[in-house]
Design a protein around this motif. Sequence first.
Motif, short mmCIF file in Angstrom:
data_model
loop_
_atom_site.label_atom_id
_atom_site.label_comp_id
_atom_site.label_asym_id
_atom_site.label_seq_id
_atom_site.Cartn_x
_atom_site.Cartn_y
_atom_site.Cartn_z
N LYS A 282 1.15 10.13 8.45
CA LYS A 282 -0.63 11.19 8.08
C LYS A 282 0.07 12.05 9.59
O LYS A 282 -0.34 13.42 9.15
N HIS A 283 0.39 11.20 10.37
CA HIS A 283 0.05 12.75 11.46
C HIS A 283 1.36 13.80 11.21
O HIS A 283 1.33 14.72 11.67
N ARG A 284 2.73 12.49 10.91
CA ARG A 284 3.42 13.82 10.79
C ARG A 284 3.46 14.62 9.72
O ARG A 284 3.42 15.83 10.01
N ARG B 142 0.73 -1.13 -0.12
CA ARG B 142 0.08 0.28 -0.03
C ARG B 142 1.30 1.29 -0.10
O ARG B 142 1.83 1.00 0.65
N ALA B 143 0.45 2.50 -0.46
CA ALA B 143 0.84 3.47 -0.59
C ALA B 143 1.73 4.14 0.57
O ALA B 143 0.79 4.10 1.97
N ILE B 144 2.86 4.53 1.32
CA ILE B 144 2.66 4.36 2.38
C ILE B 144 2.45 5.80 2.81
O ILE B 144 2.06 5.61 4.00
N GLY B 145 1.61 6.99 2.20
CA GLY B 145 0.94 8.19 2.99
C GLY B 145 -0.41 7.47 3.49
O GLY B 145 -1.20 8.66 4.22
N SER B 146 -0.78 6.04 2.84
CA SER B 146 -1.64 5.96 4.37
C SER B 146 -1.80 5.14 5.60
O SER B 146 -2.81 5.24 6.10
N ALA C 31 0.86 16.07 8.52
CA ALA C 31 0.02 17.02 9.50
C ALA C 31 0.83 17.89 10.15
O ALA C 31 0.38 19.50 9.92
N ASP C 32 1.31 17.05 11.23
CA ASP C 32 2.02 18.17 12.13
C ASP C 32 3.10 19.13 11.32
O ASP C 32 3.23 20.14 11.27
N LEU C 33 3.55 18.39 9.79
CA LEU C 33 4.40 19.80 9.26
C LEU C 33 3.32 20.68 8.73
O LEU C 33 4.14 21.80 8.19
N TYR C 34 1.97 20.43 8.08
CA TYR C 34 1.27 21.40 7.50
C TYR C 34 0.99 22.56 8.72
O TYR C 34 1.00 23.84 8.10
N VAL C 35 0.80 22.12 10.10
CA VAL C 35 0.31 23.12 10.33
C VAL C 35 2.09 24.09 11.09
O VAL C 35 2.16 25.85 10.97
N ALA C 36 3.05 23.27 10.91
CA ALA C 36 4.75 24.53 11.04
C ALA C 36 4.37 25.62 10.15
O ALA C 36 4.37 26.55 9.56
N LEU C 37 4.30 24.57 8.59
CA LEU C 37 4.43 25.54 7.43
C LEU C 37 3.53 27.21 7.23
O LEU C 37 3.77 27.86 7.41
#
Length: 385
Positions: free
Chosen positions: A274-276, A265-269, A278-284
């Motif tokens: 996903k949590h990591r 399966r794709a590692i993005g699943s 999402a945390d990067l998106y918040v920091a950005l």
Amino acid sequence: MDVEFSEEQQEIRRALRDALDKQSDSPAVRAAMATEHGYDAKVWRRLCDQTGLAGLGIPEEYGGVGFGFTEVVIALEEMGRALFPSPFLASSVMAASALLHGADEGARTEYLPGIAEGSLLAALALAEPGTRDLAAIALPATATADGGYRLDGVKTHVVDGALAGLILVAARLDGETALFAVDADAAGLTRTALPVLDQTRRQARLDFADTPARLLGTPGAATEKALERVRQLTEVAIAAESVGGAARCLDMTVEYSKIRVQFGRAIGSFQALKHRCADLYVALETSRSALYYAAWAAAEAEAAGLDVDPAAPGAGELALMAPLATTQATAAYRHLAEEAIQLHGGVGFTWEHDVHLYLKRATTSALLFGPRTRQRERIAALAGI
């Protein structure tokens, strides 16, 4: 404060992104950074002719496009996303701002049109060995009998100092802070390229030995105000580049997570990834918010000028938001670049992948104005903490 970009500003972003996608892709960046000066002069010339890039924030009366600092921030964000190697930061932001705020009208009329056209590359020499503090500038300038001036001493970590045709030098004249212009071929000037971690942005050491120089503007408080404004604008510019670069790191990571398959399966699943992300998106997005607030403050302060009350909207906030935005953005940039390398797995550690180039830019950008701890001390002092 309106954080929505106008249609014209959005069009600037789209036009620059399209141009940079075509002319500053990965092979182009790698080819440019392998050259002597670290950028492709033909690509720079083409972008200047097609988009007016070099003169984006320079007033029309001096040959520029005449946009405000908000548009400059948009351009820097896109250049950071593409990791575009160019003289824009040194010449069109740092040097141009120093001329606009710290030089006399004659110097602005003489130098700014060439900078706006992209044909004259300029650099601003501030840092000296052991310090990057504006208050610690000590390089001595002396007046000569014929009405000229001479410089003696060393400037270091000068962005694009080895390739610029015009050097603007902060020095001490009779104990006062002063700004001087030095031609690249001036007698007594020795320029030495420094080894750099980030090959897309070159730095140099400049040695002055009885070097003839031209005094710009009025020494003293006026020049100190001008250089402080230049530092603030450059910090916002670095924050913009960092947000653009960090966004690109996250985009690359998310895209890779969709195509990399592990355990069928794709590692993005996988929830942990996903949590990591999402945390990067918040920091950005936290960094982006700080950047846009700082960009608004810069635009307001630029419209008000240097002599406005420091407590006026924009002026006072820029002093605080500039170092805050750059510390937040550069820290997030490095974090996202490091995480991108980790989440790309084995391929992320290779020379062939681009993530390490972004990590190097993030690392060096954070140190352009000294250690992050020094910047945080400024923030605390300005906030009254």
